[in-house]
Design a protein around this motif. Structure first.
Motif, PDB file in Angstrom:
ATOM      1  N   LEU A  78       0.823  -1.221   0.000  1.00 50.04           N
ATOM      2  CA  LEU A  78       0.000   0.000   0.000  1.00 50.04           C
ATOM      3  C   LEU A  78       0.856   1.268   0.000  1.00 50.04           C
ATOM      4  CD1 LEU A  78      -2.783  -1.101   2.531  1.00 50.04           C
ATOM      5  CD2 LEU A  78      -3.107  -0.662   0.085  1.00 50.04           C
ATOM      6  N   ILE A  79       1.916   1.295   0.818  1.00 42.23           N
ATOM      7  CA  ILE A  79       2.767   2.496   0.877  1.00 42.23           C
ATOM      8  C   ILE A  79       3.535   2.668  -0.440  1.00 42.23           C
ATOM      9  CG2 ILE A  79       4.730   3.586   2.087  1.00 42.23           C
ATOM     10  CD1 ILE A  79       1.996   3.690   3.598  1.00 42.23           C
ATOM     11  N   ARG A  80       3.935   1.550  -1.030  1.00 42.89           N
ATOM     12  CA  ARG A  80       4.630   1.661  -2.334  1.00 42.89           C
ATOM     13  C   ARG A  80       3.682   2.203  -3.398  1.00 42.89           C
ATOM     14  NH1 ARG A  80       8.847  -3.221  -3.319  1.00 42.89           N
ATOM     15  NH2 ARG A  80       9.004  -2.101  -5.283  1.00 42.89           N
ATOM     16  N   GLU A  81       2.405   1.801  -3.297  1.00 38.92           N
ATOM     17  CA  GLU A  81       1.423   2.235  -4.301  1.00 38.92           C
ATOM     18  C   GLU A  81       1.023   3.702  -4.090  1.00 38.92           C
ATOM     19  OE1 GLU A  81      -3.093   1.087  -5.860  1.00 38.92           O
ATOM     20  OE2 GLU A  81      -2.044  -0.292  -4.505  1.00 38.92           O
ATOM     21  N   PHE A  82       0.774   4.088  -2.793  1.00 38.71           N
ATOM     22  CA  PHE A  82       0.216   5.431  -2.533  1.00 38.71           C
ATOM     23  C   PHE A  82       1.247   6.454  -2.028  1.00 38.71           C
ATOM     24  CE2 PHE A  82      -3.425   2.615  -2.524  1.00 38.71           C
ATOM     25  CZ  PHE A  82      -4.361   3.335  -3.255  1.00 38.71           C
ATOM     26  N   GLY A  83       2.447   5.991  -1.716  1.00 36.88           N
ATOM     27  CA  GLY A  83       3.523   6.935  -1.360  1.00 36.88           C
ATOM     28  C   GLY A  83       3.717   7.158   0.121  1.00 36.88           C
ATOM     29  N   ASP A  84       2.620   7.449   0.875  1.00 31.57           N
ATOM     30  CA  ASP A  84       2.753   7.613   2.331  1.00 31.57           C
ATOM     31  C   ASP A  84       1.390   7.388   2.976  1.00 31.57           C
ATOM     32  OD1 ASP A  84       1.204  10.098   2.425  1.00 31.57           O
ATOM     33  OD2 ASP A  84       2.960  11.036   1.497  1.00 31.57           O
ATOM     34  N   LEU A  85       1.358   7.376   4.292  1.00 28.73           N
ATOM     35  CA  LEU A  85       0.145   7.024   5.036  1.00 28.73           C
ATOM     36  C   LEU A  85      -0.988   8.019   4.784  1.00 28.73           C
ATOM     37  CD1 LEU A  85      -1.127   5.125   7.200  1.00 28.73           C
ATOM     38  CD2 LEU A  85      -0.348   6.738   8.924  1.00 28.73           C
ATOM     39  N   GLU A  86      -0.703   9.332   4.828  1.00 26.66           N
ATOM     40  CA  GLU A  86      -1.763  10.333   4.675  1.00 26.66           C
ATOM     41  C   GLU A  86      -2.398  10.253   3.282  1.00 26.66           C
ATOM     42  OE1 GLU A  86      -3.503  12.052   6.634  1.00 26.66           O
ATOM     43  OE2 GLU A  86      -2.330  11.566   8.402  1.00 26.66           O
ATOM     44  N   THR A  87      -1.579  10.070   2.245  1.00 28.60           N
ATOM     45  CA  THR A  87      -2.118   9.947   0.877  1.00 28.60           C
ATOM     46  C   THR A  87      -3.011   8.712   0.795  1.00 28.60           C
ATOM     47  OG1 THR A  87      -0.070  10.937   0.074  1.00 28.60           O
ATOM     48  CG2 THR A  87      -1.459   9.857  -1.568  1.00 28.60           C
ATOM     49  N   LEU A  88      -2.561   7.609   1.422  1.00 22.39           N
ATOM     50  CA  LEU A  88      -3.353   6.367   1.428  1.00 22.39           C
ATOM     51  C   LEU A  88      -4.703   6.602   2.097  1.00 22.39           C
ATOM     52  CD1 LEU A  88      -3.768   3.227   1.265  1.00 22.39           C
ATOM     53  CD2 LEU A  88      -2.517   3.069   3.418  1.00 22.39           C
ATOM     54  N   LEU A  89      -4.704   7.246   3.270  1.00 22.15           N
ATOM     55  CA  LEU A  89      -5.952   7.451   4.010  1.00 22.15           C
ATOM     56  C   LEU A  89      -6.894   8.406   3.278  1.00 22.15           C
ATOM     57  CD1 LEU A  89      -4.569   7.648   7.680  1.00 22.15           C
ATOM     58  CD2 LEU A  89      -5.691   5.706   6.569  1.00 22.15           C
TER      59      LEU A  89
END
Length: 765
Positions: A78-89
């Protein structure tokens, strides 16, 4: 400085967040160094993103919740796909999987909290220059005080303020002239301290390498006998040393001091010397004076009481692959090590002696020190076992285990490794879907408690419990006992440990005979393999319900006293009292429940535990307990009195004055405090039972000798003594044993001993 290179010595993955070109991590356990490339290889992201992974996945060991259903692998993807936690959330709608989307939405705040919890604060202002943080010599005085307070014995030995004094005079005795002078000096003494250096920790198989002696503080001698290495000095012959020392070591008027004297006595006995005059054992003294001490070992006591760091055994023989046998240690090095043992033991004995007074003195002089001699005799004599009977039982157990394994695999729907808790957890809770217990770091818990609960409804759990029980019996007894038979004596020489248990009870090791199940058929079969010497019998004498009798005495409970005085079945009497029926109307189930309650009260069992044990509701269990205390009101008063006394004094005391500190009783933690309260009631009873059987052992041994009998005590297990007896002596010995055991103390109720005689321990039991 920007150019400062930092190495973090740790295996904690949280610290990988701050790895950079300037910061590397060294894992000394795996001998692995990690820079940014290694961190990326481990997590699939660079160091600055590791915190996002840890926040998402959580960590139960650090109490970090993370997001349910997301482990480390998923978090990385997930972090590789979205870059960081805030972007993912902020992009949960784009995440694959409906349940995962839901969890990320529902637990977004928990993810942010977890991220904050794993974040490291590495911008801390230092209030001192870096140079002040450089490694310096430790403040030994401050460390000595701290380690003493915290009872860190190993560290205390290492950092003790008193590095060995240089004033000690330790010398080796290598010539006939020096030995002659030594003997002359020893003959004038009334007290000497001795220690032996040997080839084995097993006393009955150990050969002498040297003997050290001390009689003045800071002075000691070492007589090397068996050092063998290239360039070793000529040493006095063993026979000459033993012949010279024999009149001194066998003289009961010259008091002998030692640390674990039983070991030295056995080693000397093997060499042909009967050590007499065993007067002061520092291990036993420490056990009585400081029962709460974590260790009664010489190194720990020297650090604790003398502020002295002893030469460690590993300093002399090395460790690991480089370890050498003691007989290869240079005589000069061995002299300092061995003589120090004798010197320090002497110093401790002189320090401890004034502390032994009052009831402790009676225990020390009349029970514990004479018991050292009794146990020496028991260990020296050993006990015979029938190896062919054990071999046959081992074969039967193997067959039973095979059948059980087949049945377990059938019930599980396929084979798996029963001995692997991880595989077993997966089979029971994932493949079979049984009600789950708690999860550990390695998988589902499959301990006895979990399986016992499952066994009520599931055959596989009952079979697993049986499998474990049989497997333990096979490995611990039927397979292990024949290997412990001494090659020279053809007997097993159990070690009886006098300074281990908190209650004063003896324990045994190599083998541990305290754990042979008493009531199972297989346990009985193991006892059947313990046999007397040729043409003799085994006599087993067992205290009947000694702890309940001590309770009746200490609580001064008339109903219980009356039952014991009239020889009634005390469990039947209790059942009648609790269930409100005449004794003759008590059923076997009522008696079983009363027995559990009688003993449960001893161990402070509450309604919850009793309900579990009896298989009834908590409400019924509480009613049983209330009924019990209504009928036996003085027992309730005794329990309250006892708890109050221990709260006030901080320790519990047995009938004969043995003491045990119970600091838990003052704890602010409810569970710990309850444990302390149970101990306050239980310790005086268990400890008194231990003191009573020890006193009986000492008196029996004395009488066996005084009456010129050849019968000998071979085992002590719980409340039972076992003797190897010739046919001609059986009536006399039975009478003698009964008299001494039943009159070891005077209680308000009679002490009763059950005696059995037979061709093996099972029949005698």
């Amino acid at each position: 400085s920007d150019t400062l290179q930092v190495t973090i010595v740790s295996s904690d993955k949280d610290l990988m967040q701050i790895v950079s070109d300037q910061v590397v991590m060294l894992d000394t356990m795996k001998d692995k160094c990690s820079g940014p490339a290694e961190v990326e290889e481990r997590f699939g992201v660079p160091p600055e993103k590791v915190g996002d992974i840890l926040g998402l996945a959580g960590d139960s060991s650090d109490n970090i919740p993370g997001v349910p259903g997301i482990g480390e692998k998923t978090a990385t993807a997930l972090i590789r796909e979205f870059g960081d936690l805030e972007t993912l959330l902020a992009s949960t709608g784009q995440v694959k999987g409906k349940k995962r989307q839901e969890n990320l939405r529902d637990f977004a705040d928990q993810a942010r909290l977890s991220r904050r919890l794993v974040a490291l604060k590495y911008d801390v202002e230092l209030d001192c220059p870096l140079t002040e943080l450089a490694l310096t010599e430790p403040d030994r005085e401050a460390l000595t005080d701290l380690f003493k307070r915290l009872e860190f014995h190993k560290l205390l030995q290492e950092f003790s303020v008193e590095e060995r004094s240089t004033g000690e005079q330790y010398r080796a005795i290598l010539t006939k002239e020096d030995f002659k002078d030594l003997l002359q000096e020893l003959q004038e003494l009334r007290q000497i301290c001795l220690d032996t250096e040997t080839t084995s920790l097993e006393a009955t198989q150990a050969d002498l390498i040297g003997i050290s002696l001390a009689w003045k503080e800071d002075e000691a001698v070492y007589i090397p006998i068996g050092h063998r290495y290239l360039g070793a000095p000529e040493q006095l012959p063993l026979a000459e040393v033993l012949d010279g020392l024999r009149p001194i070591l066998e003289n009961p008027d010259i008091e002998k001091i030692g640390q674990n004297l039983k070991y030295d006595a056995l080693v000397l006995r093997r060499a042909g010397i009967r050590l007499q005059g065993m007067a002061f054992d520092t291990m036993v003294a420490s056990y009585l004076i400081f029962p709460a001490a974590k260790s009664h070992g010489l190194d720990a006591m020297a650090a604790e009481h003398l502020n002295h760091r002893m030469i460690a055994y590993s300093e002399v023989v090395g460790s690991g692959r480089n370890q050498i046998p003691f007989y290869e240690v240079e005589v000069e090095k061995a002299t300092h090590y061995a003589a120090e043992d004798a010197d320090v033991t002497l110093k401790l004995a002189r320090l401890f002696a004034p502390e032994i007074h009052g009831e402790i003195k009676s225990l020390f002089d009349e029970i514990e020190m004479p018991l050292v001699e009794v146990l020496t005799e028991m260990e020296w004599g050993g006990v015979r076992v029938d190896c062919s009977a054990l071999g046959a039982l081992s074969g039967e157990l193997a067959t039973q285990l095979e059948a059980l394994e087949t049945r377990i695999h059938e019930l599980a729907g396929g084979p798996f490794n029963i001995g692997s808790p991880k595989q077993l957890g997966e089979v029971l809770f994932e493949r079979m879907g049984l009600p789950r217990g708690k999860k550990t770091k390695t998988g589902w818990s499959t301990n006895v408690e979990v399986l016992t609960k499952l066994a009520e409804d599931h055959e596989i759990a009952a079979s697993l419990l049986e499998y474990r029980s049989l497997s333990k019996l096979k490995s611990t007894y039927t397979d292990a006992l024949p290997k412990l038979v001494h090659p020279e004596t053809d007997r097993i020489h159990t070690s009886f440990n006098q300074a281990v248990t908190a209650t004063g009870r003896l324990s045994s090791s190599n083998p541990n005979l305290q754990n042979i199940p008493i009531r199972t058929e297989n346990g009985a079969r193991i006892r059947e393999a313990f046999v007397p010497a040729e043409g003799r019998l085994l006599l087993a004498a067992d205290y009947s319900q000694i702890e309940l009798r001590i309770l009746a005495h200490m609580a001064d409970e008339p109903t219980l006293q009356e039952a014991f005085a009239s020889g009634e079945d005390v469990h039947q009497r209790t059942a009648g009292e609790i269930f409100g029926v005449f004794p003759e109307m008590v059923t076997s189930e009522m008696r079983r429940q009363a027995k559990i309650i009688n003993f449960g009260v001893l161990y402070g069992m509450g309604a919850f535990s009793l309900a579990k044990e009896l298989g009834v509701s908590r409400k019924e269990a509480q009613a049983f307990i209330d009924n019990y205390f209504n009928r036996y009101s003085r027992i309730r008063s005794y329990i309250e009195r006892q708890v109050d006394a221990v709260k006030k004094e901080g320790e519990a005391i047995t009938l004969l004055g043995r003491r045990c500190a119970i600091p838990e009783i003052a704890s602010s933690n409810g569970a710990v405090r309850s444990y302390g309260e149970r101990n306050a009631v239980n310790y005086p009873i268990q400890g008194s039972a231990a003191d009573i059987i020890k006193r009986a052992m000492v008196r029996i041994q004395r009488r066996l000798r005084a009456e010129g009998l050849t019968s000998c005590m071979v085992l002590q297990v719980h409340d039972e003594l076992v003797f190897d007896v010739p046919f001609a002596e059986k009536e006399q010995v039975e009478k003698l044993v009964r008299e001494e055991m039943e009159n070891a103390v005077s209680l308000r109720v009679p002490l009763v001993v059950d005696v059995g005689i037979g061709k093996n321990w099972k029949i005698a039991h």
